[in-house]
Every structure is written in C-alpha cells, then in structure tokens.
Design an enzyme around this catalytic site. Structure first.
Site, PDB file in Angstrom:
ATOM      1  N   GLU A 263      -8.299  -3.255  31.370  1.00 34.37           N
ATOM      2  CA  GLU A 263      -7.778  -4.296  30.479  1.00 34.37           C
ATOM      3  C   GLU A 263      -7.751  -3.673  29.099  1.00 34.37           C
ATOM      4  OE1 GLU A 263      -6.622  -7.043  31.469  1.00 34.37           O
ATOM      5  OE2 GLU A 263      -7.569  -7.436  33.393  1.00 34.37           O
ATOM      6  N   CYS A 297      -7.970  -9.126  22.195  1.00 34.84           N
ATOM      7  CA  CYS A 297      -6.838  -8.318  22.674  1.00 34.84           C
ATOM      8  C   CYS A 297      -5.612  -9.172  22.914  1.00 34.84           C
ATOM      9  CB  CYS A 297      -7.218  -7.522  23.914  1.00 34.84           C
ATOM     10  SG  CYS A 297      -7.868  -8.564  25.204  1.00 34.84           S
TER      11      CYS A 297
END
Ligand code: ADP
Length: 495
Positions: A263, A297
């Site tokens: 990720e 993010c």
C-alpha cells in the site's frame, strides 16, 4: 523522566499498556541500542525503546515459524474467538490507546480514539472472514476424477507499518494474517511504536499464543526490511509506506519470489463538478486534507474544480479552513494537530513555495503557525498550474489544498489520470450518468463519490499503478494471506 512521561502515564488508567520493550514469542525483550519516541506537539521524549536489529528479526521469524503449525491447525472458530477478544479489549481500552497515539503521533485525541475503534473493527471483520475460507470442488475433464481446491495459510509473514495510522495499519495486517492461520512479525514505524506495542499487549491478554504475533520496534528499518524480504522462512510481506521504500522492498523480495502486498503513495485527485453540493465538497476536503493534518495516503493532493463554481467553492473552502482549530491534540476542541516531524514540515514548506513561485495564489494559511514546532496553518492555494510539485507526482502530505480549474468532464478525467499513482479519486457530482462515466474512467483502485472517506473494514482498500499491489480489508482482503492448493483426486470409477 521528563514532564511528558509523567503526563502520559498520568493520562492512562492502565499504565501497563505503555510498553518499552519488544514483543517476541510472548516475551517482552530489550536490546543494546535504544531510541527516543517524541511527542511531535512538544518535542519532548515520551519513551525510550530498544532498537531491534536484523538478528532480533531473524530470531523472531524463527519463533513465528515454531508457532505456525499449532496456530494454523486450530479450527478457524478458535482463532476467531481470540481475535474477537482482542477487539473487545481494544475497545475497552480505547481511551488509553488514544492517549498513547496522540502523544506519539500528534493527531487530536478524538480522532485518535476514532482510529483505535476503527482498528478493532478489522479484528471483528476478519474473525468472521476467517470462518468463511471456503474451497471448491471443480468438475474434472475425466469421469473418474474430481478437482478439489483448498485455501491454506501462506505461513510465516511479516508486516511493516507507517506512522500516520499507527493503530489501524497494525490490525489491517495482523487481523487477516491471524484469521487465515498465518503467524506474523511486525515492525511499526519508528515515530509511533508505542501504539503498536499497546495493541500487542492486548493481543497477549486476549490469548494470542506466543510467537503468533511479534512486534519489533526499531529506528533502523533497512536491516529489518532486508531480513524480512530475504529470509526464506518469510513467505509474504505486507508493507504500507512510501512508494520509494515499497520499490526497494519489492526488489529485495525478488530474491526468494516472496509474495507482497504493497500500500504505497497516492496523488489523489479531488474533482468537483459544477452540479455538486459545494458545502458537501468542502467537508470532503476537510476530511481528506486537514484530518491527520493531511498526512494520509488517501489525501487529496490535487483539487480540481469546474470553472463555473470555482469562485464560490474557493470562498466556501476559505471560510471553512479558517475555522479549523490547530493545536496540541490533547487540548479540547482541536481539529488539527502538528506535522509528524521537521522533515514533514520542510516538505510542506517546499511545496507551498513551489506552488506560489509558479503562479499560485494563497487564499488562506501558507505558512508555519505561530504555535511553532511543526505546526503548519491549514492552507488553500488556488491558480495552481500543472507544472507544480503535486502535479509532478510528489505527495505534499500536509494540510494544503492546491486548487486547479478545469472546463469539462474529459479534461477532468485526463488531468486526474495524469499521474503514476492510482490509489483513490474523489468525485463530487449529482449526475448519475457522470458518476458512472467518470468512476469507470478513473485509473484508481478506489473512487469516493460525494464523500471524503473511503476507508472501512468491509471495502477493499488498495491502489493500481504505482500505488501498490493487493487489497486490504473486505472479503477479498483475506485472500492475500492464503494460498490456493488444488488436489487432483482421481481413480473414482468403480473397480
Ligand atoms: P514515510 O516517509 O511516510 O515515513 P516510509 O516508507 O519511509 O514512509 O516508512 C514506512 C515504514 O517503512 C516505516 O515503518 C519505516 O520504518 C519503514 N522503512 C523505511 N525504510 C525502510 C527500508 N529500507 N526497509 C524496510 N522498511 C523501511
């Protein structure tokens, strides 16, 4: 002891949750080297932790290997009960863990508490999914055979987590790993190991057997990353962090063809069409840009607004942004805390300078706060050109809304997709046809329509392009921790 140590322990009802040792094979262990954990709001040292090295990682991997056969062999419902107990304990101690989290990470206490509760939901979710790891019986091409497909735990795994979501990123990996029957060795970020260790303490109390979950604090990540990726016992690594480190780990993992979940970074577009609810879209920006001071993010790195509503939108965003209360996360009513460290602050300043140099107009904020340290004012900059850093695939990772105008749907899609990243896109419109056209055209793993949030345990979180590999959460999330094995069962004809 500094004042901060006292104030953090004073805030805790259960001071046993403040751990200053690594957790390996059910033991709390030390090391020769140590490092400081600091409160980003005050700079004070809140704990001194052992810094585990590659040999500590190696022995933790051995212990996780020893624990694997018994854990994997347990009926799923037994693993499920333990995970549920762990989730309950996290909820019972949510206030304390939130205090630890705010002290080391800086986010407002209520937001930290929300993250802690969210982290417990991955355990509940995967406690259930672990019981639904169904196989298949497939018709064979020969009459006397059947094809049986099993799903089996991958084995010993490793996890590396970032500092921005210190609780949720631990359980988003540990919950599916343990539910599937894997064992795991984890390294939390050096800025935020205390939350991870508090969670490990509760896992221990919940009855997670020794060696099944191991937690290695360290301020020297590369040797541990090398051990995790090159030790042949480790069959899978799950990493959440920067694209740069993700690529390095991917290269290292090629040695043993190790499985990876990554990720990584995002460069998320936030697209507001002229039929959108402006207030709704502004709240979306608050959620993706000022929550965690923009250090997520999934943060909207590029705000795209259709020209017809540009002025109204920017004015509404200015007013809302000026109401964001900045301060120490422990203070009542604070909506946004500090940036994690000096490096984070310098990056935000560099981005703001670049946006201004290239013609951007500061609508509000744009500078360090008078609170000092790493506090940066929530910022709106408009007239942002596509020659600026966010458009060159740099994540600002701070509370800066960089607004660029567009004219029509095709231009919005082309601009949104002009990035190497593909984590999430936000789209604000009430036109149903447009919702489908745009969502399907966007090159991202996730699309949020009329919402600033995408993260929850039921949905598959993850990106395409350079934002990563694999999905976490959801019924798909457990697959990343399982291997398929097919058995060709022949000789079934009557003899
Ligand atoms: P950020 O810039 O947000 O801190 P990083 O990718 O550097 O993102 O950090 C995410 C996690 O990766 C942290 O736990 C960090 O310690 C770890 N990390 C950093 N460098 C390496 C490396 N070379 N190998 C393994 N892990 C690393």
């Amino acid at each position: 002891m500094t004042a901060d140590v006292l104030s953090l322990t004073d805030r805790l009802q259960d001071t046993d949750l403040l751990r200053t040792a690594a957790f390996v094979d059910g033991e709390w262990v030390g090391a020769e080297e140590h490092f400081d954990v600091r409160n980003p709001a005050t700079g004070e040292v809140i704990a001194v932790l052992p810094s585990m090295d590659a040999s500590a990682a190696r022995s933790a991997i051995e212990r996780a290997e020893a624990a694997l056969p018994a854990w994997r062999a347990r009926p799923a419902i037994e693993r499920s009960r333990i995970l549920r107990r762990w989730a309950d304990l996290i909820r019972d101690h949510a206030d304390d863990i939130a205090s630890i989290l705010t002290a080391e990470q800086g986010k407002p206490w209520a937001e930290a508490r929300g993250e802690v509760l969210y982290s417990s939901q991955f355990l509940d979710w995967f406690a259930e999914e672990g019981r639904r790891v169904y196989g298949d019986v497939v018709p064979s091409h020969t009459a006397d055979a059947r094809i049986i497909v099993l799903k089996q735990a991958i084995g010993v795994t490793a996890g590396i987590t970032p500092w921005n979501l210190p609780a949720a990123m631990i359980t988003r990996k540990a919950a599916p790993a343990l539910a599937a029957g894997c064992t795991i060795v984890m390294k939390p970020a050096e800025q935020t190991p205390l939350t991870a260790l508090a969670l490990a303490r509760l896992a221990e109390r919940a009855g997670v057997p020794s060696g099944v979950l191991n937690m290695l604090p360290s301020d020297d990540a590369p040797p541990i990353g090398t051990e995790f990726t090159t030790n042949a016992t480790v069959r899978k690594l799950s990493f959440t962090g920067s694209t740069e480190v993700g690529k390095l780990l991917m290269a290292q993992a090629s040695r043993n063809v190790q499985k990876l979940s990554l990720e990584l970074g995002g460069n998320s577009p936030f697209i507001v069409f002229d039929d959108a609810g402006i207030d709704e879209a502004v709240e979306g920006i608050v959620s993706t840009k000022y929550r965690n001071a923009g250090q997520i993010c999934t943060g909207a790195n590029r705000v795209l607004v259709q020209r017809g509503i540009l002025d109204d939108f920017v004015e509404a965003l200015r007013q809302r942004t000026q109401r964001v209360t900045l301060g120490n996360g422990f203070d009542h009513g604070v909506e946004m805390g500090p940036l994690i460290d000096a490096g984070g602050l310098e990056k935000v300043e560099r981005h703001v300078a670049d946006l201004i140099d290239r013609g951007g107009t500061v609508v509000t904020g744009g500078r360090r706060s008078d609170l000092g340290r790493t506090f940066f004012e929530p910022t709106v900059i408009t007239n942002v050109g596509t020659d600026t850093l966010p458009w060159q695939d740099e994540e600002t990772f701070g509370p800066v809304a960089a607004v660029t105008a567009f004219d029509d749907e095709d231009e919005a899609i082309a601009l949104a997709n002009s990035t190497e990243y593909g984590l999430v896109a936000y789209v604000y419109t009430h036109d149903v046809g447009r919702i489908f056209r745009v969502s399907e055209a966007l090159e991202t793993g996730m699309v949020a329509v009329n919402s600033g949030r995408v993260s929850n345990e039921q949905a598959p979180f993850g990106g395409v392009k350079q934002s990563g590999l694999g999905r976490e959460g959801s019924r798909y999330g457990i697959d990343d921790w399982l291997e398929l094995k097919y058995i060709n069962l022949a000789g079934l004809s009557r003899r």
